[in-house]
Every structure is written in C-alpha cells, then in structure tokens.
Design an enzyme around this catalytic site. Structure first.
Site, PDB file in Angstrom:
ATOM      1  N   GLY A   1       0.817  -1.221   0.000  1.00 14.19           N
ATOM      2  CA  GLY A   1       0.000   0.000   0.000  1.00 14.19           C
ATOM      3  C   GLY A   1       0.845   1.263   0.000  1.00 14.19           C
ATOM      4  O   GLY A   1       2.082   1.222   0.064  1.00 14.19           O
TER       5      GLY A   1
ATOM      6  N   VAL B   1       1.125   3.512   2.344  1.00 13.34           N
ATOM      7  CA  VAL B   1       1.867   3.647   3.609  1.00 13.34           C
ATOM      8  C   VAL B   1       2.891   2.527   3.756  1.00 13.34           C
ATOM      9  O   VAL B   1       4.041   2.768   4.144  1.00 13.34           O
ATOM     10  CB  VAL B   1       0.891   3.665   4.808  1.00 13.34           C
ATOM     11  CG1 VAL B   1       1.654   3.653   6.127  1.00 13.34           C
ATOM     12  CG2 VAL B   1      -0.033   4.882   4.742  1.00 13.34           C
TER      13      VAL B   1
ATOM     14  N   ARG C   1      -3.670 -11.654  -2.962  1.00  9.61           N
ATOM     15  CA  ARG C   1      -3.573 -11.077  -4.321  1.00  9.61           C
ATOM     16  C   ARG C   1      -2.140 -10.694  -4.677  1.00  9.61           C
ATOM     17  O   ARG C   1      -1.727 -10.734  -5.819  1.00  9.61           O
ATOM     18  CB  ARG C   1      -4.428  -9.800  -4.437  1.00  9.61           C
ATOM     19  CG  ARG C   1      -5.900  -9.979  -4.331  1.00  9.61           C
ATOM     20  CD  ARG C   1      -6.605  -8.618  -4.447  1.00  9.61           C
ATOM     21  NE  ARG C   1      -6.369  -7.747  -3.300  1.00  9.61           N
ATOM     22  CZ  ARG C   1      -7.061  -7.782  -2.162  1.00  9.61           C
ATOM     23  NH1 ARG C   1      -8.042  -8.641  -2.034  1.00  9.61           N
ATOM     24  NH2 ARG C   1      -6.788  -6.977  -1.149  1.00  9.61           N
TER      25      ARG C   1
ATOM     26  N   ARG D   1      -6.841   3.682  18.085  1.00 11.22           N
ATOM     27  CA  ARG D   1      -6.294   4.986  18.511  1.00 11.22           C
ATOM     28  C   ARG D   1      -6.880   5.512  19.811  1.00 11.22           C
ATOM     29  O   ARG D   1      -6.175   6.120  20.609  1.00 11.22           O
ATOM     30  CB  ARG D   1      -6.511   6.028  17.412  1.00 11.22           C
ATOM     31  CG  ARG D   1      -5.606   5.820  16.218  1.00 11.22           C
ATOM     32  CD  ARG D   1      -5.872   6.884  15.179  1.00 11.22           C
ATOM     33  NE  ARG D   1      -5.196   6.562  13.935  1.00 11.22           N
ATOM     34  CZ  ARG D   1      -5.600   6.979  12.747  1.00 11.22           C
ATOM     35  NH1 ARG D   1      -6.677   7.742  12.636  1.00 11.22           N
ATOM     36  NH2 ARG D   1      -4.936   6.643  11.664  1.00 11.22           N
TER      37      ARG D   1
ATOM     38  N   CYS E   1      -3.363  11.166  10.041  1.00  6.45           N
ATOM     39  CA  CYS E   1      -2.309  11.928   9.351  1.00  6.45           C
ATOM     40  C   CYS E   1      -2.512  13.447   9.445  1.00  6.45           C
ATOM     41  O   CYS E   1      -1.566  14.193   9.718  1.00  6.45           O
ATOM     42  CB  CYS E   1      -2.210  11.483   7.896  1.00  6.45           C
ATOM     43  SG  CYS E   1      -3.798  11.338   7.073  1.00  6.45           S
TER      44      CYS E   1
ATOM     45  N   GLN F   1      -6.566  17.831   1.665  1.00  5.02           N
ATOM     46  CA  GLN F   1      -5.906  16.533   1.813  1.00  5.02           C
ATOM     47  C   GLN F   1      -5.673  15.849   0.465  1.00  5.02           C
ATOM     48  O   GLN F   1      -6.580  15.700  -0.360  1.00  5.02           O
ATOM     49  CB  GLN F   1      -6.737  15.644   2.754  1.00  5.02           C
ATOM     50  CG  GLN F   1      -6.798  16.258   4.153  1.00  5.02           C
ATOM     51  CD  GLN F   1      -7.449  15.383   5.215  1.00  5.02           C
ATOM     52  OE1 GLN F   1      -8.177  15.892   6.054  1.00  5.02           O
ATOM     53  NE2 GLN F   1      -7.186  14.090   5.220  1.00  5.02           N
TER      54      GLN F   1
ATOM     55  N   HIS G   1      -0.553  16.734   2.820  1.00  4.29           N
ATOM     56  CA  HIS G   1      -1.755  17.475   3.225  1.00  4.29           C
ATOM     57  C   HIS G   1      -1.360  18.910   3.566  1.00  4.29           C
ATOM     58  O   HIS G   1      -0.241  19.174   4.032  1.00  4.29           O
ATOM     59  CB  HIS G   1      -2.386  16.845   4.477  1.00  4.29           C
ATOM     60  CG  HIS G   1      -3.003  15.499   4.247  1.00  4.29           C
ATOM     61  ND1 HIS G   1      -3.205  14.957   3.004  1.00  4.29           N
ATOM     62  CD2 HIS G   1      -3.491  14.573   5.136  1.00  4.29           C
ATOM     63  CE1 HIS G   1      -3.771  13.767   3.128  1.00  4.29           C
ATOM     64  NE2 HIS G   1      -3.951  13.505   4.408  1.00  4.29           N
TER      65      HIS G   1
HETATM   66  N1  LIG Z   1      -2.474   6.894   2.936  1.00  4.98           N
HETATM   67  C1  LIG Z   1      -2.238   7.713   3.952  1.00  4.98           C
HETATM   68  O1  LIG Z   1      -1.805   8.876   3.781  1.00  4.98           O
HETATM   69  C2  LIG Z   1      -2.474   7.245   5.367  1.00  4.98           C
HETATM   70  C3  LIG Z   1      -2.038   8.055   6.405  1.00  4.98           C
HETATM   71  C4  LIG Z   1      -2.232   7.633   7.720  1.00  4.98           C
HETATM   72  C5  LIG Z   1      -2.853   6.437   7.976  1.00  4.98           C
HETATM   73  N2  LIG Z   1      -3.288   5.663   6.930  1.00  4.98           N
HETATM   74  C6  LIG Z   1      -3.909   4.371   7.260  1.00  4.98           C
HETATM   75  O2  LIG Z   1      -2.961   3.357   6.913  1.00  4.98           O
HETATM   76  C7  LIG Z   1      -3.649   2.180   6.477  1.00  4.98           C
HETATM   77  C8  LIG Z   1      -3.161   1.812   5.079  1.00  4.98           C
HETATM   78  O3  LIG Z   1      -3.489   2.879   4.201  1.00  4.98           O
HETATM   79  P1  LIG Z   1      -2.934   2.970   2.710  1.00  4.98           P
HETATM   80  O4  LIG Z   1      -3.259   4.341   2.277  1.00  4.98           O
HETATM   81  O5  LIG Z   1      -1.541   2.483   2.632  1.00  4.98           O
HETATM   82  O6  LIG Z   1      -3.915   1.932   1.943  1.00  4.98           O
HETATM   83  P2  LIG Z   1      -3.685   1.142   0.569  1.00  4.98           P
HETATM   84  O7  LIG Z   1      -2.740   1.863  -0.296  1.00  4.98           O
HETATM   85  O8  LIG Z   1      -5.045   0.872   0.064  1.00  4.98           O
HETATM   86  O9  LIG Z   1      -3.011  -0.231   1.048  1.00  4.98           O
HETATM   87  C9  LIG Z   1      -3.730  -1.210   1.749  1.00  4.98           C
HETATM   88  C10 LIG Z   1      -2.823  -2.377   2.072  1.00  4.98           C
HETATM   89  O10 LIG Z   1      -3.614  -3.341   2.796  1.00  4.98           O
HETATM   90  C11 LIG Z   1      -3.382  -4.615   2.191  1.00  4.98           C
HETATM   91  N3  LIG Z   1      -4.518  -5.526   2.360  1.00  4.98           N
HETATM   92  C12 LIG Z   1      -5.778  -5.382   1.905  1.00  4.98           C
HETATM   93  N4  LIG Z   1      -6.519  -6.475   2.211  1.00  4.98           N
HETATM   94  C13 LIG Z   1      -5.690  -7.311   2.876  1.00  4.98           C
HETATM   95  C14 LIG Z   1      -5.843  -8.604   3.451  1.00  4.98           C
HETATM   96  N5  LIG Z   1      -7.011  -9.248   3.401  1.00  4.98           N
HETATM   97  N6  LIG Z   1      -4.780  -9.180   4.050  1.00  4.98           N
HETATM   98  C15 LIG Z   1      -3.595  -8.545   4.105  1.00  4.98           C
HETATM   99  N7  LIG Z   1      -3.363  -7.308   3.586  1.00  4.98           N
HETATM  100  C16 LIG Z   1      -4.408  -6.720   2.977  1.00  4.98           C
HETATM  101  C17 LIG Z   1      -3.173  -4.298   0.720  1.00  4.98           C
HETATM  102  O11 LIG Z   1      -2.569  -5.402   0.093  1.00  4.98           O
HETATM  103  P3  LIG Z   1      -2.905  -5.785  -1.454  1.00  4.98           P
HETATM  104  O12 LIG Z   1      -2.094  -4.829  -2.280  1.00  4.98           O
HETATM  105  O13 LIG Z   1      -2.439  -7.189  -1.529  1.00  4.98           O
HETATM  106  O14 LIG Z   1      -4.391  -5.623  -1.626  1.00  4.98           O
HETATM  107  C18 LIG Z   1      -2.263  -3.083   0.846  1.00  4.98           C
HETATM  108  O15 LIG Z   1      -0.938  -3.509   1.096  1.00  4.98           O
HETATM  109  C19 LIG Z   1      -5.150   2.511   6.563  1.00  4.98           C
HETATM  110  O16 LIG Z   1      -5.663   2.085   7.813  1.00  4.98           O
HETATM  111  C20 LIG Z   1      -5.168   4.030   6.477  1.00  4.98           C
HETATM  112  O17 LIG Z   1      -6.312   4.584   7.078  1.00  4.98           O
HETATM  113  C21 LIG Z   1      -3.098   6.037   5.633  1.00  4.98           C
END
Ligand SMILES: NC(=O)c1ccc[n+]([C@@H]2O[C@H](COP(=O)([O-])OP(=O)(O)OC[C@H]3O[C@@H](n4cnc5c(N)ncnc54)[C@H](OP(=O)(O)O)[C@@H]3O)[C@@H](O)[C@H]2O)c1
Length: 328
Positions: free
Chosen positions: A10, A12, A36, A95, A124, A151, A233
């Site tokens: 993902g 992050v 996947r 949290r 964030c 954002q 952001h």
């Molecule tokens: N993006 C930001 O700026 C940010 C900032 C702070 C906090 N967050 C939090 O951090 C977390 C991740 O966010 P993200 O933005 O990185 O999301 P993302 O890009 O959608 O990535 C999601 C990740 O979760 C994995 N995943 C999904 N289903 C799964 C399963 N069944 N088993 C194991 N892994 C699985 C995905 O793997 P696959 O690729 O295999 O589907 C991917 O590695 C969330 O809780 C989000 O709220 C995000």
C-alpha cells in the site's frame, strides 16, 4: 531484529519499507499483504518478495508495522500480539482505546512505554497539525482550533493515486476511492457523516488531539476537504489560546520547534505548499499572522503542510519504533 510490514504493497506500507531502509538499515524486513499480492516483488534499496498475511505470519517477528484498513487490522493485530510481537498500527482501530498509547514522538514519546503490545499512530492530518502548533500550545495553551484541511489523494491509498492519475488524462474515468471525480475538483467529504453533519475524519483532530496532548478540554472545529494533489496534506489553522500570544515570539518558537520548518516570507512567495513539502519528514509552517477577527487578540492563524505518507504515517511509525528500541 525482524520487522513485519502488514500492508506492504500500500501507499503507507511501501513508504514504511523505504523509511526502515533509511533509518534502521540493520532490520530484517518481512513484507506482507493479501493473497492477491503474494509472490510479487517490491524493489527499493533491496528487493522484497511479498508474503501472504496469515495467522502464522508473526511467529518469527519482533515488531509489526501495520498499514491495513481497520477491518483487516482487527483480524491480524491480536494474532501478532499473541505471538509476542509489538504492533505499531496506522489504522484508526485502536487509537482511542484506553490501554493503547497514541503517539507523536516530538510531542508525547513518554506514552510509548505504557503500551500493552499495541501502539497507535495518529491520524495523518492530526499529526501534521499538532506538530505544526505544538510549540505554540506549550507556550500559550491552545483552547480551541478551527481547521480546514486540503488533503492529498494518496491519503486514500493507492486507489486514490490511481483515480487522480487516470482522471487527469481522461476526466470521464469514474472514481473508485472517492464519491465524485477528483481531477479538476475538490470534495468536502472524507469518511462518513454523523448526525451533527461532521465527517469521521473531521472528528479525529479533537478526539486524538485531546489524547496526545493530555488535554481533555481541547475544542476543535474541522472541515476536511480532498483536493487533487498527489501527496502532502495542507491545513489552514486558527488557534485560540488561553494566554495572549506574541507574534514575534511565536515566530521564534516555530524556528526552533522539533519537526518544523518555518517557511514564512509571503512577500517573496515563500509559504508551505504540497509540492515543496512532499517526500520529506518536516512539517512546513507559514502565513503566520494575528487573527484580526478576535477582539481579545488571543488568536493566531497559520498555514501548514507536510507529507502525510511520511510524517503523517510511515516516518512517525518508524520514529515510534526507534523510541521503543532506545528504551530497551
Ligand atoms: N495513505 C495515507 O496517507 C495514510 C495516512 C495515515 C494512515 N493511513 C492508514 O494506513 C492504512 C493503510 O493505508 P494505505 O493508504 O496504505 O492503503 P492502501 O494503499 O489501500 O493499502 C492497503 C494495504 O492493505 C493490504 N490488504 C488489503 N486487504 C488485505 C488482506 N485481506 N490481508 C492482508 N493485507 C491486505 C493491501 O494489500 P494488497 O495490495 O495485496 O491488496 C495493501 O498492502 C489505513 O488504515 C489508512 O487509514 C493512511
């Protein structure tokens, strides 16, 4: 030391691996994601073959950095703790749980030591805002914050990035991460709305700010807006203090504040902007001025911006881990 990254593919998770390579090069990294992605390879300084996250994934790891959505985290985090690992998690699931510290290392590092297996990384936009204003809060005590956020699409993960990339080329491509097109647009909704008309994202800054600052009376009125920037952001913040602030002193405090860079020379077009604050760890603060609408002169206004994938998520998580390791 073996560190698993749950959600390694993902937005992050990938940044977490890059931060670990930069800051803890001695660590052995286990990259985990869904079935996947199993077998795919991520290439940074080193290469990582993605493993499927299963209930046996944590038997050989010391720490897990979590970067999955709440429902996925709810499944694996208890298994990781049971296996003896310490989890630093980025979802919002834990949290506000009482026995889980919620930590910004520049602000409340001492809370880390109270953990029972799980430490939470704050929202964030909350991290960016609190790092930006913490020095001012410590000096004059923030009673109330009025915040508008701008954002970036990467805050919605890899799909948010793909939506913007696709729509700038062809605006007719539908959004998968957002309820409307995001290219050439902005969307005043992040998360679902409650009965008072606030989105879930808008509630986080008060709820999490109170816990991080140990300040149960903190009042925050926040409007969160998704904008078509890729990363970093930005936030407009009005701070109302208990004590009367001094503008010149505020400027000096921000120059010295940990994690902050003062970028405040508006006449020469210097102020925080997402393009200049991306892919680094400092929160930029600028446009610092008095709130001319406050007759008591207890308020200041500023604009800040910071990379929410790095400081708002991955870097903050790795900093928590570094503090944890230093305490051993
Ligand atoms: N993006 C930001 O700026 C940010 C900032 C702070 C906090 N967050 C939090 O951090 C977390 C991740 O966010 P993200 O933005 O990185 O999301 P993302 O890009 O959608 O990535 C999601 C990740 O979760 C994995 N995943 C999904 N289903 C799964 C399963 N069944 N088993 C194991 N892994 C699985 C995905 O793997 P696959 O690729 O295999 O589907 C991917 O590695 C969330 O809780 C989000 O709220 C995000």
């Amino acid at each position: 030391m073996k560190i698993a990254v749950a959600g390694a593919t993902g937005a992050v998770g990938q940044q977490m691996i890059k931060c670990l390579e930069e800051r803890l090069p001695q660590a052995e990294i286990k990259a985990l994601a869904s079935a996947r992605s199993a077998g795919k390879v991520l290439s940074f300084q080193k290469q990582y073959v993605i493993g499927e996250l299963t209930e046996n994934s944590f038997d050989d790891v010391d720490y897990v950095l979590g970067a999955t959505e709440n429902n996925i985290t709810a499944w694996w985090a208890p298994l990781a703790v049971k296996a003896g690992a310490v989890v630093v998690d980025n979802s919002s699931l834990y949290r506000l749980q009482e026995d889980v510290p919620l930590v910004i290392p520049e602000i409340n590092p001492e809370d880390i030591l109270t953990h029972h297996g799980i430490i939470a990384n704050p929202n964030c936009a909350t991290i960016i805002a609190l790092v930006a204003v913490n020095a001012l809060h410590q000096r004059w005590h923030v009673e109330r914050m009025i915040v508008s956020t701008y954002q970036a699409v990467s805050g919605a993960g890899m799909q948010g990035i793909r939506d913007l990339e696709n729509q700038v080329k062809d605006p007719s491509v539908p959004s998968l991460a957002f309820p409307h097109p995001i290219a050439y647009n902005l969307i005043p909704q992040i998360g679902g709305f409650d009965e008072e008309g606030y989105s879930s994202e808008e509630r986080k800054m008060q709820n999490e700010g109170r816990k991080i600052w140990h300040h149960p009376e903190l009042l925050v009125n926040c409007t969160c807006v998704r904008v078509p920037t890729m990363r970093s952001h930005a936030e407009s913040i009005t701070l109302q203090f208990r004590e009367k602030p001094d503008l010149a002193e505020a400027r000096e405090l921000l120059k010295k504040a940990e994690g902050v860079i003062l970028a405040d020379d508006p006449k020469n077009h210097v102020y925080p902007m997402p393009l200049t604050t991306s892919d680094q760890d400092l929160v930029y603060v600028g446009r610092l001025r008095k709130d001319v609408s406050d007759p008591k002169e207890h308020s200041l206004v500023l604009f800040c911006s910071g990379d929410q994938i790095r400081k708002g998520a991955a870097t903050n998580t790795v900093q928590i881990l570094e503090k944890l390791l230093a305490s051993k």
